[in-house]
Write an enzyme that holds these catalytic residues in place. Structure first.
Site, PDB file in Angstrom:
ATOM      1  N   ASP A  21      -8.968 -12.195   9.522  1.00 20.53           N
ATOM      2  CA  ASP A  21     -10.261 -12.134   8.825  1.00 20.53           C
ATOM      3  C   ASP A  21     -10.462 -10.810   8.068  1.00 20.53           C
ATOM      4  O   ASP A  21     -10.218 -10.761   6.866  1.00 20.53           O
ATOM      5  CB  ASP A  21     -11.414 -12.396   9.804  1.00 20.53           C
ATOM      6  CG  ASP A  21     -12.643 -12.994   9.146  1.00 20.53           C
ATOM      7  OD1 ASP A  21     -12.601 -13.260   7.932  1.00 20.53           O
ATOM      8  OD2 ASP A  21     -13.652 -13.218   9.847  1.00 20.53           O
ATOM      9  N   ASP A  22     -10.947  -9.787   8.782  1.00 18.50           N
ATOM     10  CA  ASP A  22     -11.191  -8.474   8.178  1.00 18.50           C
ATOM     11  C   ASP A  22     -10.610  -7.403   9.101  1.00 18.50           C
ATOM     12  O   ASP A  22     -11.351  -6.683   9.780  1.00 18.50           O
ATOM     13  CB  ASP A  22     -12.704  -8.258   8.004  1.00 18.50           C
ATOM     14  CG  ASP A  22     -13.339  -9.333   7.144  1.00 18.50           C
ATOM     15  OD1 ASP A  22     -13.200  -9.271   5.910  1.00 18.50           O
ATOM     16  OD2 ASP A  22     -13.946 -10.263   7.721  1.00 18.50           O
ATOM     17  N   HIS A  78      -6.390 -16.810   6.706  1.00 15.51           N
ATOM     18  CA  HIS A  78      -7.794 -16.375   6.578  1.00 15.51           C
ATOM     19  C   HIS A  78      -7.855 -14.850   6.628  1.00 15.51           C
ATOM     20  O   HIS A  78      -7.890 -14.248   7.697  1.00 15.51           O
ATOM     21  CB  HIS A  78      -8.628 -17.009   7.708  1.00 15.51           C
ATOM     22  CG  HIS A  78     -10.100 -16.738   7.628  1.00 15.51           C
ATOM     23  ND1 HIS A  78     -11.041 -17.562   8.202  1.00 15.51           N
ATOM     24  CD2 HIS A  78     -10.806 -15.741   7.046  1.00 15.51           C
ATOM     25  CE1 HIS A  78     -12.250 -17.073   7.984  1.00 15.51           C
ATOM     26  NE2 HIS A  78     -12.130 -15.956   7.285  1.00 15.51           N
ATOM     27  N   HIS A  89      -9.584 -11.600   4.225  1.00 12.59           N
ATOM     28  CA  HIS A  89     -10.312 -11.087   3.055  1.00 12.59           C
ATOM     29  C   HIS A  89      -9.673  -9.758   2.675  1.00 12.59           C
ATOM     30  O   HIS A  89      -9.656  -8.837   3.488  1.00 12.59           O
ATOM     31  CB  HIS A  89     -11.787 -10.869   3.396  1.00 12.59           C
ATOM     32  CG  HIS A  89     -12.468 -12.108   3.898  1.00 12.59           C
ATOM     33  ND1 HIS A  89     -13.176 -12.941   3.077  1.00 12.59           N
ATOM     34  CD2 HIS A  89     -12.523 -12.663   5.141  1.00 12.59           C
ATOM     35  CE1 HIS A  89     -13.648 -13.959   3.788  1.00 12.59           C
ATOM     36  NE2 HIS A  89     -13.266 -13.822   5.048  1.00 12.59           N
ATOM     37  N   HIS A 118     -15.913 -21.234   4.500  1.00 12.23           N
ATOM     38  CA  HIS A 118     -16.349 -20.773   5.807  1.00 12.23           C
ATOM     39  C   HIS A 118     -17.471 -21.704   6.265  1.00 12.23           C
ATOM     40  O   HIS A 118     -18.400 -21.968   5.497  1.00 12.23           O
ATOM     41  CB  HIS A 118     -16.931 -19.362   5.721  1.00 12.23           C
ATOM     42  CG  HIS A 118     -15.924 -18.264   5.597  1.00 12.23           C
ATOM     43  ND1 HIS A 118     -14.946 -18.258   4.647  1.00 12.23           N
ATOM     44  CD2 HIS A 118     -15.758 -17.121   6.327  1.00 12.23           C
ATOM     45  CE1 HIS A 118     -14.218 -17.149   4.786  1.00 12.23           C
ATOM     46  NE2 HIS A 118     -14.682 -16.444   5.802  1.00 12.23           N
ATOM     47  N   GLU A 135     -19.239 -20.579  11.535  1.00 16.05           N
ATOM     48  CA  GLU A 135     -18.951 -19.268  12.128  1.00 16.05           C
ATOM     49  C   GLU A 135     -20.226 -18.835  12.851  1.00 16.05           C
ATOM     50  O   GLU A 135     -20.242 -18.720  14.062  1.00 16.05           O
ATOM     51  CB  GLU A 135     -18.563 -18.271  11.020  1.00 16.05           C
ATOM     52  CG  GLU A 135     -18.306 -16.856  11.521  1.00 16.05           C
ATOM     53  CD  GLU A 135     -18.091 -15.829  10.393  1.00 16.05           C
ATOM     54  OE1 GLU A 135     -18.491 -16.104   9.244  1.00 16.05           O
ATOM     55  OE2 GLU A 135     -17.525 -14.745  10.683  1.00 16.05           O
TER      56      GLU A 135
HETATM   57  N1  HPA Z   1     -17.567 -14.306   7.264  1.00 14.43           N
HETATM   58  C1  HPA Z   1     -18.201 -14.556   6.114  1.00 14.43           C
HETATM   59  N2  HPA Z   1     -17.987 -13.866   5.016  1.00 14.43           N
HETATM   60  C2  HPA Z   1     -17.088 -12.898   5.049  1.00 14.43           C
HETATM   61  C3  HPA Z   1     -16.398 -12.589   6.197  1.00 14.43           C
HETATM   62  C4  HPA Z   1     -16.641 -13.334   7.371  1.00 14.43           C
HETATM   63  O1  HPA Z   1     -16.065 -13.122   8.453  1.00 14.43           O
HETATM   64  N3  HPA Z   1     -15.573 -11.560   5.901  1.00 14.43           N
HETATM   65  C5  HPA Z   1     -15.758 -11.283   4.601  1.00 14.43           C
HETATM   66  N4  HPA Z   1     -16.671 -12.083   4.077  1.00 14.43           N
HETATM   67 ZN    ZN Z   2     -13.694 -14.825   6.750  1.00 14.67          ZN
END
Ligand code: HPA
Ligand code: ZN
Length: 336
Positions: free
Chosen positions: A275-276, A14, A16, A194, A197
């Site tokens: 994630d990011d 996971h 991006h 997703h 979250e």
């Molecule tokens: N959640 C949803 N969309 C996203 C995320 C995330 O953590 N990071 C990049 N796009």
């Molecule tokens: Zn994500």
């Protein structure tokens, strides 16, 4: 424990690619593309990276991605991430990219995919890293726009393994994308999304029942519905959990309350991911270290998490076998 985490070969499921855009590289690319960005110094950037929710983050994330114009920019972005994979001992990674973030700005789909693909080949040659691509639809846009993206992807179908669903979760339930996911699966893409979250447990249920996902991205909020937990266990669906992301986007108040251990204890196949990472303060090792310390995870827990990532990846069975052997080698080395 830190040495153990660092030494283990890992898979990331996971990530991006636009979220791995480090400020230093953003400045460099903005400058060469002659694009103004609202920050003058790295310190100003870091100060802006204080988020109160997902949308707060997404606004800044999309703005940052706005400096990516040329194939080379996407290449540099991906190579910088692969370098981090190398440093974090990530030997297999499944990279999400958001075509619409770029096509909406007039950047052609082929510019994005060609830059990423060149980096993938170079990272394989330079560091031996294997990677797959997950094309993610932006859920704040229409299903029609997702269909357009699906169409644009078809000439590059062989380069893309999976389709995902990201961006603003609240108010954009999985059901909104039922038809485009069906069409994507027909084209051979593996569906993931997703869910849970920020959104409710019901969204996870929709992702499973309506989008027929093979994995759930995040999924933390399944814990609010015991029947759903049982369903996830029964269907053997893995969750791609992102500890530092959850903390930075305030989905977890303090790391000691992070649900990762609870998920494992319920029998859910949880994995750890970044994630990011450029926005949330850490790559794979940092994510492992943060939860390990806060939740007092044992070596066995870490091994379970690492093995889950390989087992629930979209790698071939043969690759999985090789990966797991590499994990065991390190485990045995540390047991001596
Ligand atoms: N959640 C949803 N969309 C996203 C995320 C995330 O953590 N990071 C990049 N796009
Ligand atoms: Zn994500």
């Amino acid at each position: 424990m830190q040495d153990f985490i660092a030494a283990l070969p890992k898979a990331e499921l996971h990530l991006h690619i636009e979220g791995s855009f480090e400020p230093e590289l953003m400045f460099e690319i903005a400058q060469r593309n002659k694009i103004e960005i609202p920050y003058k110094t790295i310190e100003e950037v870091k100060k802006a990276y204080q988020f109160s929710c997902l949308q707060d983050f997404l606004d800044i994330y999309y703005a940052g991605a706005g400096v990516l114009i040329h194939e080379n920019d996407f290449y540099d972005l991906a190579m910088a991430y692969y370098q981090k994979c190398y440093e974090n001992n990530v030997i297999h990674t499944e990279i999400m990219f958001d075509p619409q973030t770029h096509t909406q700005r007039g950047i052609a789909f082929e510019i994005v995919i060609n830059g990423l693909q060149k980096a993938r080949l170079d990272a394989k040659e330079k560091w031996g890293i294997n990677s797959l691509f997950i094309m993610s639809y932006l859920r704040h846009l229409s299903e029609e726009s997702a269909f357009e993206t699906l169409k644009q992807s078809l000439p590059y179908k062989d380069l893309i393994t999976s389709v995902g669903l990201d961006s603003s979760e609240m108010g954009n339930p999985p059901a909104k994308f039922k038809n485009v996911f069906e069409a994507s699966v027909k084209e051979g893409y593996i569906p993931v999304a997703h869910a849970g979250e920020e959104g409710p447990a019901d969204y996870i249920r929709e992702a499973i029942d309506i989008l027929k996902v093979a994995r759930i991205d995040h999924g933390n909020r399944c814990l609010e519905d015991e029947n759903l937990v049982q369903e996830i266990v029964k269907r053997d669906l893995a969750l791609t959990v992102c500890p530092l992301s959850n903390l930075e986007l305030r989905n977890t108040d303090v790391m000691t309350n992070h649900p990762l251990k609870k998920l494992l204890d319920k029998g859910i196949k949880a994995t750890v991911n970044s994630d990011d990472p450029a926005y949330f303060g850490g790559y794979m090792n940092a994510n492992f270290e943060a939860v390990q310390e806060a939740l007092n995870l044992s070596k066995e827990d870490i091994i379970t998490l690492v093995k889950n990532s390989f087992n629930y990846s979209f790698a071939t069975d043969e690759q999985k076998k090789t990966y797991l052997e590499k994990v065991d080698e390190v485990v045995n080395e540390f047991a001596k």
